[in-house]
Structures are given as structure tokens and as C-alpha cells.
Design a protein around this motif. Structure first.
Motif, mmCIF file in Angstrom:
data_model
loop_
_atom_site.group_PDB
_atom_site.id
_atom_site.type_symbol
_atom_site.label_atom_id
_atom_site.label_comp_id
_atom_site.label_asym_id
_atom_site.label_seq_id
_atom_site.Cartn_x
_atom_site.Cartn_y
_atom_site.Cartn_z
ATOM 1 N N PHE A 246 0.865 -1.179 0.000
ATOM 2 C CA PHE A 246 0.000 0.000 0.000
ATOM 3 C C PHE A 246 0.896 1.222 0.000
ATOM 4 C CE2 PHE A 246 -3.321 -2.782 2.114
ATOM 5 C CZ PHE A 246 -4.028 -2.960 0.951
ATOM 6 N N GLY A 247 1.291 1.694 -1.202
ATOM 7 C CA GLY A 247 2.127 2.875 -1.324
ATOM 8 C C GLY A 247 3.554 2.584 -1.732
ATOM 9 N N TRP A 248 4.009 1.359 -1.611
ATOM 10 C CA TRP A 248 5.383 0.985 -1.948
ATOM 11 C C TRP A 248 5.357 -0.132 -2.980
ATOM 12 C CZ3 TRP A 248 9.570 3.429 0.208
ATOM 13 C CH2 TRP A 248 9.364 4.162 1.372
ATOM 14 N N LEU A 249 6.406 -0.225 -3.795
ATOM 15 C CA LEU A 249 6.632 -1.405 -4.624
ATOM 16 C C LEU A 249 7.605 -2.282 -3.856
ATOM 17 C CD1 LEU A 249 6.914 -0.037 -8.263
ATOM 18 C CD2 LEU A 249 5.073 -1.395 -7.254
ATOM 19 N N LEU A 250 7.269 -3.550 -3.694
ATOM 20 C CA LEU A 250 8.044 -4.458 -2.853
ATOM 21 C C LEU A 250 8.801 -5.464 -3.696
ATOM 22 C CD1 LEU A 250 5.141 -5.075 -0.351
ATOM 23 C CD2 LEU A 250 7.031 -3.485 -0.078
ATOM 24 N N GLU A 251 10.045 -5.694 -3.299
ATOM 25 C CA GLU A 251 10.848 -6.707 -3.971
ATOM 26 C C GLU A 251 10.874 -7.951 -3.110
ATOM 27 O OE1 GLU A 251 14.678 -5.311 -5.130
ATOM 28 O OE2 GLU A 251 13.860 -3.461 -5.918
ATOM 29 N N PRO A 252 10.804 -9.122 -3.738
ATOM 30 C CA PRO A 252 10.826 -10.370 -2.968
ATOM 31 C C PRO A 252 12.220 -10.658 -2.441
ATOM 32 C CG PRO A 252 10.830 -10.848 -5.312
ATOM 33 C CD PRO A 252 10.703 -9.349 -5.174
ATOM 34 N N GLY A 253 12.317 -11.586 -1.512
ATOM 35 C CA GLY A 253 13.615 -12.025 -1.036
ATOM 36 C C GLY A 253 13.807 -11.771 0.440
ATOM 37 N N GLY A 254 14.887 -12.339 0.967
ATOM 38 C CA GLY A 254 15.193 -12.232 2.394
ATOM 39 C C GLY A 254 15.467 -10.816 2.846
ATOM 40 N N ASP A 255 16.128 -10.021 2.018
ATOM 41 C CA ASP A 255 16.388 -8.624 2.338
ATOM 42 C C ASP A 255 15.405 -7.751 1.579
ATOM 43 O OD1 ASP A 255 18.215 -8.086 4.298
ATOM 44 O OD2 ASP A 255 19.939 -8.352 2.992
ATOM 45 N N ARG A 256 14.147 -8.107 1.655
ATOM 46 C CA ARG A 256 13.093 -7.437 0.895
ATOM 47 C C ARG A 256 13.173 -5.928 1.096
ATOM 48 N NH1 ARG A 256 7.534 -6.736 2.217
ATOM 49 N NH2 ARG A 256 7.907 -8.056 4.015
ATOM 50 N N THR A 257 13.081 -5.232 -0.012
ATOM 51 C CA THR A 257 13.091 -3.778 0.034
ATOM 52 C C THR A 257 11.794 -3.242 -0.553
ATOM 53 O OG1 THR A 257 14.214 -3.601 -2.104
ATOM 54 C CG2 THR A 257 15.605 -3.599 -0.131
ATOM 55 N N ALA A 258 11.463 -2.022 -0.150
ATOM 56 C CA ALA A 258 10.297 -1.322 -0.666
ATOM 57 C C ALA A 258 10.800 -0.042 -1.302
ATOM 58 C CB ALA A 258 9.326 -1.019 0.478
ATOM 59 N N SER A 259 10.242 0.327 -2.436
ATOM 60 C CA SER A 259 10.743 1.511 -3.127
ATOM 61 C C SER A 259 9.621 2.360 -3.702
ATOM 62 C CB SER A 259 11.718 1.113 -4.244
ATOM 63 O OG SER A 259 11.063 0.335 -5.216
ATOM 64 N N ILE A 260 9.957 3.626 -3.878
ATOM 65 C CA ILE A 260 9.111 4.603 -4.554
ATOM 66 C C ILE A 260 10.043 5.371 -5.475
ATOM 67 C CG2 ILE A 260 7.642 6.637 -4.280
ATOM 68 C CD1 ILE A 260 7.123 5.767 -1.413
ATOM 69 N N ALA A 261 9.609 5.634 -6.689
ATOM 70 C CA ALA A 261 10.458 6.369 -7.622
ATOM 71 C C ALA A 261 9.631 7.408 -8.359
ATOM 72 C CB ALA A 261 11.103 5.403 -8.617
ATOM 73 N N GLY A 262 10.313 8.408 -8.868
ATOM 74 C CA GLY A 262 9.653 9.433 -9.643
ATOM 75 C C GLY A 262 10.600 10.046 -10.649
ATOM 76 N N THR A 263 10.036 10.554 -11.726
ATOM 77 C CA THR A 263 10.843 11.206 -12.760
ATOM 78 C C THR A 263 10.119 12.431 -13.294
ATOM 79 O OG1 THR A 263 9.885 9.889 -14.543
ATOM 80 C CG2 THR A 263 11.881 9.034 -13.532
ATOM 81 N N LEU A 264 10.913 13.345 -13.753
ATOM 82 C CA LEU A 264 10.456 14.485 -14.541
ATOM 83 C C LEU A 264 11.411 14.570 -15.720
ATOM 84 C CD1 LEU A 264 9.745 17.177 -11.794
ATOM 85 C CD2 LEU A 264 8.068 16.060 -13.264
ATOM 86 N N PRO A 265 11.127 15.392 -16.697
ATOM 87 C CA PRO A 265 12.053 15.485 -17.828
ATOM 88 C C PRO A 265 13.469 15.884 -17.426
ATOM 89 C CG PRO A 265 9.962 16.459 -18.409
ATOM 90 C CD PRO A 265 9.902 16.142 -16.936
ATOM 91 N N SER A 266 13.644 16.495 -16.256
ATOM 92 C CA SER A 266 14.980 16.942 -15.864
ATOM 93 C C SER A 266 15.464 16.337 -14.550
ATOM 94 C CB SER A 266 14.984 18.464 -15.742
ATOM 95 O OG SER A 266 14.038 18.867 -14.756
ATOM 96 N N ALA A 267 14.835 15.261 -14.071
ATOM 97 C CA ALA A 267 15.265 14.682 -12.800
ATOM 98 C C ALA A 267 14.732 13.268 -12.639
ATOM 99 C CB ALA A 267 14.770 15.539 -11.644
ATOM 100 N N THR A 268 15.448 12.493 -11.821
ATOM 101 C CA THR A 268 15.044 11.143 -11.461
ATOM 102 C C THR A 268 15.335 10.970 -9.981
ATOM 103 O OG1 THR A 268 15.686 10.350 -13.648
ATOM 104 C CG2 THR A 268 15.417 8.682 -11.943
ATOM 105 N N ALA A 269 14.428 10.303 -9.258
ATOM 106 C CA ALA A 269 14.645 10.048 -7.834
ATOM 107 C C ALA A 269 14.071 8.692 -7.471
ATOM 108 C CB ALA A 269 13.982 11.136 -6.994
#
Length: 176
Positions: free
Chosen positions: A118-141
Motif C-alpha cells: 500500500f504505497g510501496w513497490l516491494l521486492e521479494p527475497g530475504g532482504d526485501r526492500t520497498a521503493s518509490i520512484a519518480g521522474t520528470l524530464p529533468s530529474a530522477t529520484a
């Protein structure tokens, strides 16, 4: 969702987010500009690649739907969000945010190994991480948190580039 937040709080989305999220987490260098005039001189200049393969300053972009891409922030404030977001929610909701929900991703599609929380993209695995990303034409985060211990990683670039290679190298050091 941004309109629901505005309706429930009886305030604009930026005002509600400032009061409910940015201020409690000490995110003093994050804001929702309504126009390019609101960006200010302290913002980092984003860059694009010209037809001559050189970097040129890119004009700033302000998202017209602020809930879908209107937040301007700094790397330190992104880290504040990554380390403090759970404190803004009841414990049960914070757990659900990083609990994989039934996936509707098609096999073979980009990011098909990711699962939505709910709000995060989750990666599977033992060290599971959750991420959020965003882009604009002049930036990436990208903001990544390790679910089991809340360690946080922020990757920011002042141009639109895929951060996959940076992300993979940073995570190999960060997760070790």
C-alpha cells in the motif's frame, strides 16, 4: 487520491500534505510548487541532452496534478520520509504498507518481480526492500527502504536517466 485527501481535510492537497506529512517529519526543504515561479533560486538545475550530445539546462516542470508528481524535495528530506513515514500511521497500516498485496502484474512485463504494497513497490527475497520512484524530464529520484530494519537509500539525479545500474551497485554495498 489527492482529491480525497483535499476533501477530507477541507484544505488543498499541498496544505494537507505539508501539515500531515512534511512538517511532522521535519521535511523543511520539500514543497508543492503551483507554478515555475514558486520553485525558487535554490532548486537544483535539471539537465537534458541536446542534439549535439551536450548537457543543457532543462526548464523546470511543475506537475498539474500535485498528488501524482508535484512534490519537489531534497535528498535529505527524502531520507526523512524514508525513515519516518511509518510513524505517521497506526502500526497495523504501516505493516500493510510493506506487505505484498495480490499482484496484477503480467509475466514478462517490466518490474514483473515487484509486488505492490500500500504505497510501496516491494521486492521479494530475504532482504526485501520497498521503493518509490519518480521522474520528470529533468530529474530522477528513487527512495528505497529495507523492510526488516528500516535502513534507507536515496538516489537522485539532475537529469532523466534510468537509475537501475546505480541502484544495483548501491544496493550491493548497502545491503551487505
Amino acid at each position: 487520491l489527492g482529491q480525497i485527501v483535499a476533501d477530507i481535510t477541507a484544505s488543498s492537497y499541498p496544505d494537507a500534505m505539508t501539515r500531515l506529512v512534511l512538517a511532522p517529519l521535519g521535511m523543511r526543504e520539500s514543497w508543492f510548487p503551483a507554478s515555475t515561479a514558486d520553485i525558487g533560486a535554490t532548486a537544483v538545475t535539471g539537465y537534458a541532452v541536446s542534439r549535439q550530445n551536450s548537457f543543457v539546462p532543462a526548464p523546470p516542470v511543475v506537475c498539474t496534478i500535485q498528488a501524482a508528481g508535484g512534490l519537489w524535495s531534497t535528498a535529505p528530506d527524502m531520507l526523512r520520509l524514508g525513515t519516518g513515514w511509518a510513524s505517521l500511521l497506526p502500526a497495523e497500516l504501516a505493516v500493510q504498507a510493506v506487505t505484498p498485496q495480490p499482484a496484477r502484474f503480467e509475466p514478462g512485463r517490466l518490474y514483473s518481480d515487484l509486488r505492490p504494497g500500500f504505497g510501496w513497490l516491494l521486492e521479494p527475497g530475504g532482504d526485501r526492500t520497498a521503493s518509490i520512484a519518480g521522474t520528470l524530464p529533468s530529474a530522477t529520484a528513487e527512495l528505497v527502504t529495507r523492510v526488516r530494519d528500516g535502513r534507507v537509500l536515496a538516489i537522485v539525479a539532475s537529469r532523466l536517466i534510468p537509475v537501475t545500474a546505480i541502484d544495483q551497485q548501491a544496493r550491493s554495498l548497502w545491503l551487505s
